[in-house]
Write a protein that holds these residues in place. Sequence first.
Motif, PDB file in Angstrom:
ATOM      1  N   GLU A   1     -66.627  -6.150 114.894  1.00  0.00           N
ATOM      2  CA  GLU A   1     -65.661  -4.412 115.437  1.00  0.00           C
ATOM      3  C   GLU A   1     -64.796  -4.353 116.431  1.00  0.00           C
ATOM      4  O   GLU A   1     -64.367  -5.521 117.356  1.00  0.00           O
TER       5      GLU A   1
ATOM      6  N   LEU B   1     -60.615  -0.971 118.060  1.00  0.00           N
ATOM      7  CA  LEU B   1     -60.159   0.683 118.169  1.00  0.00           C
ATOM      8  C   LEU B   1     -61.832   1.595 117.662  1.00  0.00           C
ATOM      9  O   LEU B   1     -62.008   2.250 118.610  1.00  0.00           O
ATOM     10  N   ASP B   2     -63.364   0.693 117.111  1.00  0.00           N
ATOM     11  CA  ASP B   2     -64.506   0.801 116.911  1.00  0.00           C
ATOM     12  C   ASP B   2     -64.158   0.657 118.135  1.00  0.00           C
ATOM     13  O   ASP B   2     -65.336   2.144 118.784  1.00  0.00           O
ATOM     14  N   LYS B   3     -64.709   0.442 119.185  1.00  0.00           N
ATOM     15  CA  LYS B   3     -65.168  -0.122 120.223  1.00  0.00           C
ATOM     16  C   LYS B   3     -64.717   1.632 120.980  1.00  0.00           C
ATOM     17  O   LYS B   3     -65.599   2.471 121.628  1.00  0.00           O
ATOM     18  N   LEU B   4     -63.123   1.836 121.365  1.00  0.00           N
ATOM     19  CA  LEU B   4     -62.907   2.918 121.917  1.00  0.00           C
ATOM     20  C   LEU B   4     -63.374   4.080 121.405  1.00  0.00           C
ATOM     21  O   LEU B   4     -63.796   5.006 122.016  1.00  0.00           O
ATOM     22  N   ARG B   5     -63.692   4.510 120.086  1.00  0.00           N
ATOM     23  CA  ARG B   5     -64.247   5.240 119.287  1.00  0.00           C
ATOM     24  C   ARG B   5     -65.430   5.231 119.930  1.00  0.00           C
ATOM     25  O   ARG B   5     -66.156   6.895 120.092  1.00  0.00           O
ATOM     26  N   ARG B   6     -66.423   4.334 119.596  1.00  0.00           N
ATOM     27  CA  ARG B   6     -67.478   4.124 120.223  1.00  0.00           C
ATOM     28  C   ARG B   6     -68.096   5.021 121.252  1.00  0.00           C
ATOM     29  O   ARG B   6     -68.626   5.977 122.118  1.00  0.00           O
ATOM     30  N   ARG B   7     -67.064   4.782 122.847  1.00  0.00           N
ATOM     31  CA  ARG B   7     -66.861   4.935 124.125  1.00  0.00           C
ATOM     32  C   ARG B   7     -66.363   6.292 124.101  1.00  0.00           C
ATOM     33  O   ARG B   7     -67.002   6.742 124.737  1.00  0.00           O
ATOM     34  N   LEU B   8     -66.065   6.702 123.780  1.00  0.00           N
ATOM     35  CA  LEU B   8     -65.344   8.098 123.312  1.00  0.00           C
ATOM     36  C   LEU B   8     -66.482   8.864 123.555  1.00  0.00           C
ATOM     37  O   LEU B   8     -66.701   9.959 123.746  1.00  0.00           O
ATOM     38  N   GLN B   9     -66.945   8.705 121.856  1.00  0.00           N
ATOM     39  CA  GLN B   9     -69.044   9.466 121.400  1.00  0.00           C
ATOM     40  C   GLN B   9     -69.736   9.648 122.409  1.00  0.00           C
ATOM     41  O   GLN B   9     -70.318  10.711 123.211  1.00  0.00           O
ATOM     42  N   GLU B  10     -69.837   8.398 123.325  1.00  0.00           N
ATOM     43  CA  GLU B  10     -70.873   8.538 124.405  1.00  0.00           C
ATOM     44  C   GLU B  10     -70.448   9.322 125.777  1.00  0.00           C
ATOM     45  O   GLU B  10     -71.724   9.280 125.961  1.00  0.00           O
TER      46      GLU B  10
ATOM     47  N   SER C   1     -68.857  12.177 125.112  1.00  0.00           N
ATOM     48  CA  SER C   1     -68.851  13.334 124.936  1.00  0.00           C
ATOM     49  C   SER C   1     -70.035  13.931 125.016  1.00  0.00           C
ATOM     50  O   SER C   1     -71.569  13.443 124.561  1.00  0.00           O
TER      51      SER C   1
END
Length: 125
Positions: free
Chosen positions: A111, A114-123, A125
């Motif tokens: 991972e 950038l993937d970690k950041l996307r996951r954190r932003l989705q969580e 939301s």
Amino acid sequence: MEDIFKSIECNDDDVVEIKDNTYKISKIKSGVSQSSNEDLSYRLQQQLNSRSIYFPSGDYFSDEGIDCKILTLGSQNWKNGKIKFKLSIEFCIEEDVEINNSQDLDITEVESSLDKLRRRLQEES
């Protein structure tokens, strides 16, 4: 054998170390471009000729390409076009290979940040 090399986006200011030498990606790109416009086309033509494949002289790596025709399967007519060759630089990150080839892990990809950041932003939301 599985192809372990993956194309990755490199910035011109990224640096590669090969043996005791370091190079900016921009310098490698420039060198490859200059070589492909001169010597590589000639050498490719010589290699193709030695295998009874005869292309007209030209720069096979240029954006203009070389005039040709193609007959595709299922088509009844030749189509005019151009042919060119692309030379790419690919990089294999050794840590990815070790993880992907490990029999003890079920992980298939590492991972990225950038993937970690996307996951954190989705969580969030």
